[in-house]
Design a protein around this motif. Structure first.
Motif, PDB file in Angstrom:
ATOM      1  N   LEU A 166      29.359  49.958  33.228  1.00  0.00           N
ATOM      2  CA  LEU A 166      29.526  48.741  33.103  1.00  0.00           C
ATOM      3  C   LEU A 166      31.097  48.434  33.023  1.00  0.00           C
ATOM      4  CD1 LEU A 166      28.381  45.952  32.275  1.00  0.00           C
ATOM      5  CD2 LEU A 166      28.943  46.217  29.925  1.00  0.00           C
ATOM      6  N   SER A 167      31.489  47.425  34.162  1.00  0.00           N
ATOM      7  CA  SER A 167      32.736  46.827  34.529  1.00  0.00           C
ATOM      8  C   SER A 167      33.315  45.906  33.388  1.00  0.00           C
ATOM      9  CB  SER A 167      33.122  46.545  35.856  1.00  0.00           C
ATOM     10  OG  SER A 167      34.386  45.983  35.999  1.00  0.00           O
ATOM     11  N   GLU A 168      34.115  45.729  32.757  1.00  0.00           N
ATOM     12  CA  GLU A 168      34.506  44.988  31.574  1.00  0.00           C
ATOM     13  C   GLU A 168      36.114  44.645  31.861  1.00  0.00           C
ATOM     14  OE1 GLU A 168      33.680  45.601  27.766  1.00  0.00           O
ATOM     15  OE2 GLU A 168      31.355  45.409  28.119  1.00  0.00           O
ATOM     16  N   LYS A 169      36.412  43.639  32.587  1.00  0.00           N
ATOM     17  CA  LYS A 169      38.003  43.357  32.989  1.00  0.00           C
ATOM     18  C   LYS A 169      38.598  44.434  33.542  1.00  0.00           C
ATOM     19  CE  LYS A 169      38.666  39.687  29.132  1.00  0.00           C
ATOM     20  NZ  LYS A 169      39.470  39.411  27.992  1.00  0.00           N
ATOM     21  N   ASP A 170      39.774  45.041  32.797  1.00  0.00           N
ATOM     22  CA  ASP A 170      40.341  45.967  33.462  1.00  0.00           C
ATOM     23  C   ASP A 170      39.898  47.714  33.252  1.00  0.00           C
ATOM     24  OD1 ASP A 170      42.198  44.449  34.876  1.00  0.00           O
ATOM     25  OD2 ASP A 170      43.607  44.155  33.208  1.00  0.00           O
ATOM     26  N   LYS A 171      38.828  47.419  32.304  1.00  0.00           N
ATOM     27  CA  LYS A 171      38.188  48.900  32.254  1.00  0.00           C
ATOM     28  C   LYS A 171      36.669  49.102  32.581  1.00  0.00           C
ATOM     29  CE  LYS A 171      37.187  47.370  27.335  1.00  0.00           C
ATOM     30  NZ  LYS A 171      37.440  47.718  26.054  1.00  0.00           N
ATOM     31  N   VAL A 172      36.311  50.394  32.669  1.00  0.00           N
ATOM     32  CA  VAL A 172      35.053  50.706  33.016  1.00  0.00           C
ATOM     33  C   VAL A 172      34.189  51.448  31.875  1.00  0.00           C
ATOM     34  CG1 VAL A 172      33.273  51.786  34.538  1.00  0.00           C
ATOM     35  CG2 VAL A 172      35.445  50.457  35.448  1.00  0.00           C
TER      36      VAL A 172
ATOM     37  N   MET B 144      34.216  39.416  38.901  1.00  0.00           N
ATOM     38  CA  MET B 144      33.077  40.588  39.006  1.00  0.00           C
ATOM     39  C   MET B 144      33.092  41.181  37.562  1.00  0.00           C
ATOM     40  SD  MET B 144      32.574  40.022  42.041  1.00  0.00           S
ATOM     41  CE  MET B 144      31.384  41.545  42.466  1.00  0.00           C
ATOM     42  N   GLU B 145      33.426  40.778  36.533  1.00  0.00           N
ATOM     43  CA  GLU B 145      33.193  41.359  35.277  1.00  0.00           C
ATOM     44  C   GLU B 145      31.558  41.636  34.993  1.00  0.00           C
ATOM     45  OE1 GLU B 145      35.502  39.413  32.491  1.00  0.00           O
ATOM     46  OE2 GLU B 145      37.163  39.381  33.699  1.00  0.00           O
ATOM     47  N   GLY B 146      31.365  42.419  34.237  1.00  0.00           N
ATOM     48  CA  GLY B 146      29.987  42.618  33.822  1.00  0.00           C
ATOM     49  C   GLY B 146      29.286  43.256  35.004  1.00  0.00           C
ATOM     50  N   THR B 147      30.010  43.965  36.045  1.00  0.00           N
ATOM     51  CA  THR B 147      28.946  44.786  36.955  1.00  0.00           C
ATOM     52  C   THR B 147      28.547  45.985  36.530  1.00  0.00           C
ATOM     53  OG1 THR B 147      30.456  43.696  38.642  1.00  0.00           O
ATOM     54  CG2 THR B 147      29.281  45.599  39.295  1.00  0.00           C
ATOM     55  N   SER B 148      27.159  46.202  36.675  1.00  0.00           N
ATOM     56  CA  SER B 148      26.544  47.362  36.103  1.00  0.00           C
ATOM     57  C   SER B 148      25.990  48.140  37.308  1.00  0.00           C
ATOM     58  CB  SER B 148      25.565  47.104  35.129  1.00  0.00           C
ATOM     59  OG  SER B 148      24.952  48.288  34.544  1.00  0.00           O
ATOM     60  N   VAL B 149      25.966  49.489  37.362  1.00  0.00           N
ATOM     61  CA  VAL B 149      25.367  50.121  38.423  1.00  0.00           C
ATOM     62  C   VAL B 149      24.679  51.486  37.927  1.00  0.00           C
ATOM     63  CG1 VAL B 149      27.519  51.360  39.076  1.00  0.00           C
ATOM     64  CG2 VAL B 149      25.965  51.338  40.804  1.00  0.00           C
ATOM     65  N   ILE B 150      23.582  51.758  38.442  1.00  0.00           N
ATOM     66  CA  ILE B 150      23.065  53.172  38.094  1.00  0.00           C
ATOM     67  C   ILE B 150      23.123  53.924  39.478  1.00  0.00           C
ATOM     68  CG2 ILE B 150      20.962  54.345  37.471  1.00  0.00           C
ATOM     69  CD1 ILE B 150      20.247  51.926  35.933  1.00  0.00           C
ATOM     70  N   PRO B 151      23.964  54.957  39.391  1.00  0.00           N
ATOM     71  CA  PRO B 151      24.210  55.729  40.731  1.00  0.00           C
ATOM     72  C   PRO B 151      22.945  56.616  40.768  1.00  0.00           C
ATOM     73  CG  PRO B 151      25.586  56.741  38.821  1.00  0.00           C
ATOM     74  CD  PRO B 151      24.827  55.431  38.181  1.00  0.00           C
ATOM     75  N   GLY B 152      22.753  57.076  42.280  1.00  0.00           N
ATOM     76  CA  GLY B 152      21.690  57.839  42.667  1.00  0.00           C
ATOM     77  C   GLY B 152      22.116  59.355  42.938  1.00  0.00           C
TER      78      GLY B 152
ATOM     79  N   ALA C 209      30.858  48.762  46.297  1.00  0.00           N
ATOM     80  CA  ALA C 209      31.420  50.246  46.897  1.00  0.00           C
ATOM     81  C   ALA C 209      32.227  51.044  45.981  1.00  0.00           C
ATOM     82  CB  ALA C 209      31.602  49.948  48.268  1.00  0.00           C
ATOM     83  N   THR C 210      33.375  50.360  45.636  1.00  0.00           N
ATOM     84  CA  THR C 210      34.407  50.575  44.832  1.00  0.00           C
ATOM     85  C   THR C 210      33.970  51.069  43.516  1.00  0.00           C
ATOM     86  OG1 THR C 210      35.932  49.357  46.027  1.00  0.00           O
ATOM     87  CG2 THR C 210      36.808  50.263  43.906  1.00  0.00           C
ATOM     88  N   PHE C 211      33.127  50.451  42.990  1.00  0.00           N
ATOM     89  CA  PHE C 211      32.581  50.739  41.620  1.00  0.00           C
ATOM     90  C   PHE C 211      31.614  51.889  41.871  1.00  0.00           C
ATOM     91  CE2 PHE C 211      29.816  49.687  37.946  1.00  0.00           C
ATOM     92  CZ  PHE C 211      30.772  49.608  37.042  1.00  0.00           C
ATOM     93  N   LYS C 212      30.817  52.093  42.743  1.00  0.00           N
ATOM     94  CA  LYS C 212      30.154  53.276  42.989  1.00  0.00           C
ATOM     95  C   LYS C 212      30.770  54.549  43.108  1.00  0.00           C
ATOM     96  CE  LYS C 212      25.744  51.192  44.727  1.00  0.00           C
ATOM     97  NZ  LYS C 212      24.851  51.101  45.664  1.00  0.00           N
ATOM     98  N   LYS C 213      31.941  54.380  43.964  1.00  0.00           N
ATOM     99  CA  LYS C 213      32.815  55.543  44.031  1.00  0.00           C
ATOM    100  C   LYS C 213      33.471  56.047  42.692  1.00  0.00           C
ATOM    101  CE  LYS C 213      36.710  54.585  46.132  1.00  0.00           C
ATOM    102  NZ  LYS C 213      37.592  54.516  47.426  1.00  0.00           N
ATOM    103  N   THR C 214      33.937  55.051  41.935  1.00  0.00           N
ATOM    104  CA  THR C 214      34.529  55.361  40.722  1.00  0.00           C
ATOM    105  C   THR C 214      33.690  56.060  39.663  1.00  0.00           C
ATOM    106  OG1 THR C 214      35.876  53.382  40.628  1.00  0.00           O
ATOM    107  CG2 THR C 214      35.659  54.270  38.624  1.00  0.00           C
TER     108      THR C 214
END
Length: 397
Positions: free
Chosen positions: A29-35, A1-9, A125-130
């Motif tokens: 942007l999620s990269e390995k163990d960091k965002v 799931m690396e490279g996940t990108s999100v633009i929250p609303g 969902a976890t990414f948006k929450k973070t």
């Protein structure tokens, strides 16, 4: 799931006045163990070089900003916004490991595809929450009438290069642990030996202790409810896969019916998964955030009680100095400084606690209203899906 990108609303802080400061996280942007968070700022304050700019920040940068503000003695009378929790993707990694078992034949192809969809939805969902947790921390600072002028906050928002903030080493973590133990012991000692002279703060202390416990209990129940919805969603996967296996058997007269029923359980799984994610974000996370915010208010009361103890100690030292007729001027200056510090902190703390109540009520109203709207939306989608399934089955009978 690396490279996940999100633009929250999420909403941007909208401040009134001649020099507003508006902060939001426009991308992540999620990269390995960091965002990597893209922090976007718009401002009319004179302390900034530009009116609009964006920078890239890591979680460690947010922790550094929280710590330097919390350690600033000029902010002792303020409720410091709680630091955002560390991004946690452990649950998603466990399911990713389960996906790897599909190669050894422990999962069917249908279960593999459904598990992959579930993993992607849960990870998002976890990414948006973070992202939301880090954004609300910055917005709390940006909306505060005093903290928004902090120089370290300006550096965090405006400095284009990396801050290169390192994590604490073992020695620093141990020192922080011992300091925390010492603070807890001192707080316990003060609460049992130091009588507060102000009924407002004494009542506020008892209220916060009781309220924090109520939040913990509510959060435990909310987490159980969310876990139940997630478990139900997992069961739908198994039911759907079993029905599909039966439908593909040779000489099955119920193939069409079982296939439609399998698709129905798959749709129910998606809806149930969304319900669980929304409840976790809008209710459980809201309760957890105010638990941390209540602890920040308790820290403020502890700092005020420490100032009161110092003030009373300075009074005793002044009486002793006058009795001995020695170093009276020095004792008077210390007593005056302690008195001024205590009175200023008490006045600021009272306003902070009142603002916290107003902010808490508004946040709960907003979160619960959004949760109710989402629950109604999912319930309607569930009912509509069942009606469509029943009609489709009837047409074939």
């Amino acid at each position: 799931m690396e490279g996940t990108s999100v633009i929250p609303g999420s909403d941007v802080v909208d401040l009134s006045g001649d020099a507003p400061l508006q902060v939001d996280i426009s991308d992540a942007l999620s990269e390995k163990d960091k965002v990597k968070f893209t922090v976007h700022t718009r401002t009319g304050m004179v302390g900034f070089q530009k009116s609009e700019f964006s920078v890239i920040r890591l979680h460690e940068d947010f922790i550094w900003l929280h710590d330097v503000i919390q350690e600033n003695i000029d902010y002792a009378g303020f409720i410091i916004p709680p630091k955002p929790p560390h991004p946690d993707f452990d649950a998603s990694r466990e399911k990713l490991q389960r996906l790897g078992e599909a190669e050894s034949g422990q999962l069917t192809k249908e279960e593999f595809n459904k598990m992959k969809q579930e993993l992607e939805a849960e990870y998002l969902a976890t990414f948006k929450k973070t992202v939301a947790q880090h954004e609300v921390f910055l917005q709390r600072l940006a909306s505060h009438p005093n903290l928004k002028n902090d120089r370290n906050l300006h550096v965090f928002l405006e400095y284009e290069a990396e801050l290169n903030v390192r994590s604490k080493n073992t020695k620093e973590r141990l020192a922080g642990m011992f300091s925390s133990f010492q603070k807890s012991g001192d707080e316990l000692l003060l609460s049992n030996t130091q009588k507060d002279v102000d009924d407002f703060f004494e009542n506020e202390k008892h209220y916060l202790l009781e309220y924090n416990q109520q939040l913990k209990d509510a959060c435990i129940k909310s987490d159980k409810m969310t876990s139940t919805h997630k478990a139900l969603s997992d069961n739908y996967i198994k039911l759907s896969a079993c029905l599909l296996d039966i439908a593909t058997l040779e000489n099955s007269n119920l193939e069409s019916f079982l296939t439609k029923l399998s698709d129905t359980f798959e749709k129910m799984r998606r809806i149930e998964g969304r319900v669980a994610n929304d409840q976790d974000l809008k209710l459980s996370d809201c309760l957890r955030y105010h638990m941390r915010d209540t602890n920040a208010a308790k820290d403020l009361l502890y700092r005020r009680l420490r100032c009161l103890a110092n003030y009373e100690k300075a009074n005793k030292e002044l009486d002793m100095a006058r009795a001995r007729n020695k170093d009276v001027a020095i004792a008077e200056n210390r007593q005056h400084e302690a008195c001024t510090t205590f009175e200023e902190l008490s006045g600021t703390a009272q306003n902070e606690l009142k603002m916290q109540k107003e902010r808490r009520v508004a946040h709960f109203q907003k979160s619960l209203q959004e949760l109710a709207e989402l629950e109604v939306k999912h319930a309607k989608a569930h009912a509509q899906m069942l009606r469509q399934t029943i009609n489709a089955i009837k047409t074939e009978v």
